[in-house]
Write an enzyme that holds these catalytic residues in place. Structure first.
Site, PDB file in Angstrom:
ATOM      1  N   HIS A 101       0.806  -1.226   0.000  1.00 53.28           N
ATOM      2  CA  HIS A 101       0.000   0.000   0.000  1.00 53.28           C
ATOM      3  C   HIS A 101       0.838   1.274   0.000  1.00 53.28           C
ATOM      4  O   HIS A 101       0.320   2.346  -0.335  1.00 53.28           O
ATOM      5  CB  HIS A 101      -0.906   0.035   1.238  1.00 53.28           C
ATOM      6  CG  HIS A 101      -2.121  -0.820   1.095  1.00 53.28           C
ATOM      7  ND1 HIS A 101      -2.809  -1.325   2.167  1.00 53.28           N
ATOM      8  CD2 HIS A 101      -2.768  -1.256  -0.004  1.00 53.28           C
ATOM      9  CE1 HIS A 101      -3.832  -2.034   1.728  1.00 53.28           C
ATOM     10  NE2 HIS A 101      -3.831  -2.012   0.418  1.00 53.28           N
ATOM     11  N   HIS A 122      -9.828   9.348   0.229  1.00 52.68           N
ATOM     12  CA  HIS A 122      -8.928   8.191   0.107  1.00 52.68           C
ATOM     13  C   HIS A 122      -7.722   8.419   1.017  1.00 52.68           C
ATOM     14  O   HIS A 122      -6.834   7.591   1.134  1.00 52.68           O
ATOM     15  CB  HIS A 122      -8.497   7.996  -1.353  1.00 52.68           C
ATOM     16  CG  HIS A 122      -7.762   6.711  -1.598  1.00 52.68           C
ATOM     17  ND1 HIS A 122      -6.399   6.675  -1.830  1.00 52.68           N
ATOM     18  CD2 HIS A 122      -8.183   5.425  -1.638  1.00 52.68           C
ATOM     19  CE1 HIS A 122      -6.029   5.409  -2.012  1.00 52.68           C
ATOM     20  NE2 HIS A 122      -7.082   4.638  -1.899  1.00 52.68           N
TER      21      HIS A 122
HETATM   22  C1  JTA Z   1     -10.377  -0.211  -3.875  1.00 51.00           C
HETATM   23  C2  JTA Z   1      -8.172   0.238  -3.098  1.00 51.00           C
HETATM   24  C3  JTA Z   1      -4.769   1.584  -2.059  1.00 51.00           C
HETATM   25  C4  JTA Z   1      -5.920   0.661  -2.299  1.00 51.00           C
HETATM   26  C5  JTA Z   1      -5.837  -0.684  -1.982  1.00 51.00           C
HETATM   27  C6  JTA Z   1      -7.999  -1.106  -2.732  1.00 51.00           C
HETATM   28  C7  JTA Z   1      -9.070  -1.990  -2.977  1.00 51.00           C
HETATM   29  C8  JTA Z   1     -10.243  -1.531  -3.536  1.00 51.00           C
HETATM   30  C9  JTA Z   1      -9.370   0.680  -3.660  1.00 51.00           C
HETATM   31  C10 JTA Z   1      -7.099   1.133  -2.862  1.00 51.00           C
HETATM   32  N1  JTA Z   1      -6.825  -1.525  -2.190  1.00 51.00           N
HETATM   33  N2  JTA Z   1      -8.980  -3.347  -2.670  1.00 51.00           N
HETATM   34  O1  JTA Z   1      -3.766   1.143  -1.512  1.00 51.00           O
HETATM   35  O2  JTA Z   1      -4.834   2.735  -2.408  1.00 51.00           O
HETATM   36  O3  JTA Z   1     -10.040  -4.028  -2.703  1.00 51.00           O
HETATM   37  O4  JTA Z   1      -7.916  -3.885  -2.410  1.00 51.00           O
HETATM   38  O5  JTA Z   1      -7.230   2.425  -3.195  1.00 51.00           O
END
Ligand code: JTA
Length: 705
Positions: free
Chosen positions: A357, A588
């Site tokens: 991440h 976010h």
């Molecule tokens: C939607 C995500 C991030 C990140 C990680 C996400 C998922 C769905 C957006 C996101 N995972 N997911 O690190 O920014 O289901 O893993 O923005």
């Protein structure tokens, strides 16, 4: 938003919204919803129109729907939702769209001659209409889906696979941007290799970010500057009035805290003019003469990323640090293939359900090195209409002479350099060694923040508190003066929620809150836990957001996780950012802080990639002797004493307050005190259909899959 910039579609959407709002508030009006498969792909509209005629639809039924809704009810899409007795035709349609076919349908609800569209787009319709055998591209998509499902489902974000299809930006969105003058679209460099690829048959309506698909087919919007791009930086994100500042001026105003939100398209220019930054601002030559860069991230759109760099920097060495494996990895390599200056580095993820991440940039200039730690994926949609956080370091000058092996010279009182090097070492990748050396060779004494990272592993012994919540606990125990702060509330704000256990004492109000509530002296386990307030968007926050329901695509909280931890929702508060003009820009960003009872002071503030999950923050094992972390995360911790001569920050989300200050203030991303959910308000859950009320674009939400 200027009325003359409004497209016909938008006017229509607004008018429909008005009509629906009236209906929802008891105006006597019957309406009809139509699910239309109106598409661009070889289907005639007349063939594909399916009409939903709700019977006995009382105008207030959408409200009733919201009132007594258990999560179970919300999730069952084949019941008559919203108290609207829908025709069987409709059920068939919506059912089939959930039945494992990844086909998204474009449902268009028409009301009084207008059109209400769903989030669903049109591609799959041609596939499912034309044949029982899915097209190759659909297969690709499905296999990629199951792959990412396998990789991610579980620990954190219950994972839908097709992240990006939910996060894609529509043409309508593009057109609806600006409060600013139009900028002529110019051909940009780097399109040549693109032109050799076949054009994707879905054209600008293609939602697929699947890198292998993007690499194989050409997409016009990949290289057409979007409104957000056009209008980035000084060109379009004017501060206010007639004085247009350069980003350098905006950057200077934000020192020494240097915390920014990303610019948001479609809000008043005032809110993009201070403490706000676009990726093109960060990469602009005014910030330094770029020699090489590294981008740590979760999602990449490589052609788009390359275009964010000024032309003269686009062929400089670029290292991408990602967490993809197998197919997704080869797809990323395929996407990078046209760019010989790009190298990739795969972060090891040896613990199940872990993800990479961390979002960080290294920008090596002829004048020094800059580090940027932020919350944005490297895809266009993440820099368009979301609330995102960005910390930008000063330019760290090169040390006069390189330090001897093993020595860290030119570190700050916060040990930023030592801790950043420790974070990078945890990747155990030789591909990072040149960047590790660059960092060693630079003087980072000017860094005022602490690094708070997570790296996958079972951390024990003297490394037990190196990462995750135990790292934060240790830092807070060292620096937060507890006497006054001990009873102050803790605030957590995040965009995704993992499975936290059936009882709040299991993790949330146990080890995690003990860490976030930590102070100097007094053993935190002896004092009563502080009040906890969590900020996570409600369904209406998402529905009425600039992006509408698709904005919920970056808020992956799933019903199956939610219903196992209903205690969590008692802590929930709305997303509200009137002060920063971002109440309608889905968050976010992830932030955590300790606030004074009158909400004006902060004892500390953290902006990070870490969501509210055990995978990110870690969970103790073996009677607390080790901390198990699944994912890579990175954030920066602001402790007041490194910025002021006080033990607290004055904080505010009001631009006016921030601009007028003569001491460093903390520019809060959202309003405080937090606003509780209304009685019938529910957290956003991305896999629950929202067919009762239209979003800000006039669309309903039929979750993909
Ligand atoms: C939607 C995500 C991030 C990140 C990680 C996400 C998922 C769905 C957006 C996101 N995972 N997911 O690190 O920014 O289901 O893993 O923005």
């Amino acid at each position: 938003m200027a009325a003359n910039n409004e497209s016909a579609d938008e006017k229509l959407a607004r008018e429909l919204q008005r009509q629906f709002d009236e209906e929802a508030h008891g105006e006597e009006a019957s309406y009809r919803l139509a699910v239309s498969l109106a598409g661009r792909h070889d289907i005639s509209d007349s063939d594909s129109d399916i009409t939903i005629e709700p019977e006995n639809t009382s105008p207030s039924s959408p409200d009733l729907f919201q009132t007594d809704l258990s999560y179970e009810n919300q999730s069952s899409h084949n019941n008559s939702t919203a108290g609207i007795n829908r025709s069987t035709t409709v059920h068939d349609i919506s059912d089939s769209s959930y039945s494992g076919e990844e086909a998204e349908r474009s449902c268009t609800a028409s009301s009084s001659g207008g059109e209400l569209k769903t989030n669903r787009s049109l591609h799959d319709i041609s596939a499912s209409d034309s044949d029982t055998e899915p097209s190759t591209s659909l297969k690709d998509q499905r296999s990629q889906s199951s792959l990412s499902l396998k990789r991610k489902s579980g620990a954190e974000e219950s994972l839908d696979s097709n992240i990006s299809q939910k996060r894609r930006k529509t043409d309508l969105d593009r057109d609806s941007v600006g409060s600013e003058e139009d900028v002529a679209t110019q051909p940009l460099a780097g399109d040549d290799e693109e032109n050799s690829k076949p054009l994707c048959k879905y054209g600008s309506k293609c939602y697929r970010k699947n890198p292998s698909h993007r690499a194989e087919f050409r997409h016009t919007e990949d290289h057409r500057p979007s409104s957000a791009e056009d209008k980035s930086s000084k060109q379009s994100f004017k501060s206010s009035g007639s004085h247009r500042r350069t980003f350098s001026e905006v950057y200077e105003e934000a020192q020494p805290v240097s915390l920014f939100l990303t610019k948001v398209s479609g809000i008043p220019a005032l809110h993009n003019g201070s403490f706000a930054v676009h990726i093109k601002d960060i990469l602009s030559s005014s910030m330094g003469n770029l020699m090489a860069s590294a981008q740590f991230n979760y999602m990449f759109d490589i052609p788009w990323l390359v275009q964010q760099y000024p032309k003269e920097f686009r062929s400089k060495p670029m290292l991408l640090i990602h967490g993809e494996d197998r197919q997704a990895k080869s797809a990323l390599h395929a996407e990078a293939e046209p760019f010989p200056n790009i190298r990739l580095c795969q972060a090891k993820l040896e613990i199940m359900y872990g993800t990479h991440h961390t979002k960080m940039m290294f920008l090596l200039y002829d004048s020094g090195l800059r580090v940027v730690i932020h919350t944005c994926n490297l895809i266009e949609n993440d820099w368009y209409q979301k609330t995102q956080g960005v910390w930008i370091s000063p330019v760290f000058p090169k040390l006069k002479r390189p330090p001897p092996d093993g020595a860290v010279e030119g570190d700050s009182v916060t040990h930023f350099k030592r801790d950043l090097l420790a974070y990078l070492s945890a990747y155990k990748s030789h591909l990072l060694s040149t960047w590790i050396n660059h960092i060693k060779e630079h003087d980072m004494a000017a860094a005022r923040v602490h690094i708070v990272g997570s790296v996958p592993g079972r951390h024990l012994g003297e490394k037990k508190d190196a990462w995750g919540h135990l790292r934060l606990r240790k830092l807070l125990q060292q620096s937060v003066h507890g006497d006054s702060v001990r009873k102050w509330p803790v605030i957590g704000q995040f965009s995704s929620i993992g499975s936290l256990g059936a009882d709040k004492s299991n993790w949330l109000c146990g080890e995690w809150l003990q860490s976030l509530g930590a102070c100097r002296q007094l053993s935190s386990s002896l004092s009563s836990p502080p009040p906890l307030h969590l900020i996570f968007p409600s369904k209406d926050n998402v529905r009425l957001s600039l992006e509408g329901y698709p904005g919920g695509g970056c808020l992956p909280y799933s019903i199956n996780v939610a219903k196992k931890q209903t205690y969590l929702h008692t802590f929930f508060h709305q997303w509200k950012s009137d002060g920063r003009g971002r109440s309608r820009a889905c968050p976010h960003i992830k932030t955590y802080l300790r606030a004074s009872p009158n909400w004006s002071e902060a004892a500390w503030f953290l902006v990070t990639s870490a969501n509210l999950s055990k995978a990110a923050w870690g969970a103790t094992e073996k009677k607390g002797s080790q901390l198990m972390i699944r994912s890579y995360e990175l954030g920066v911790l602001f402790i007041p004493k490194h910025f002021t001569n006080r033990d607290t920050f004055t904080m505010s989300s009001s631009l006016q307050t921030l601009q007028g200050a003569n001491e460093p203030l903390l520019p809060l991303p959202y309003d405080l005190p937090p606003t509780p959910y209304g009685n019938n308000e529910r957290p956003w859950m991305w896999d629950v259909p929202c067919t009762d009320l239209p979003d800000s674009h006039g669309n309903i939400w039929c979750p993909p899959r």
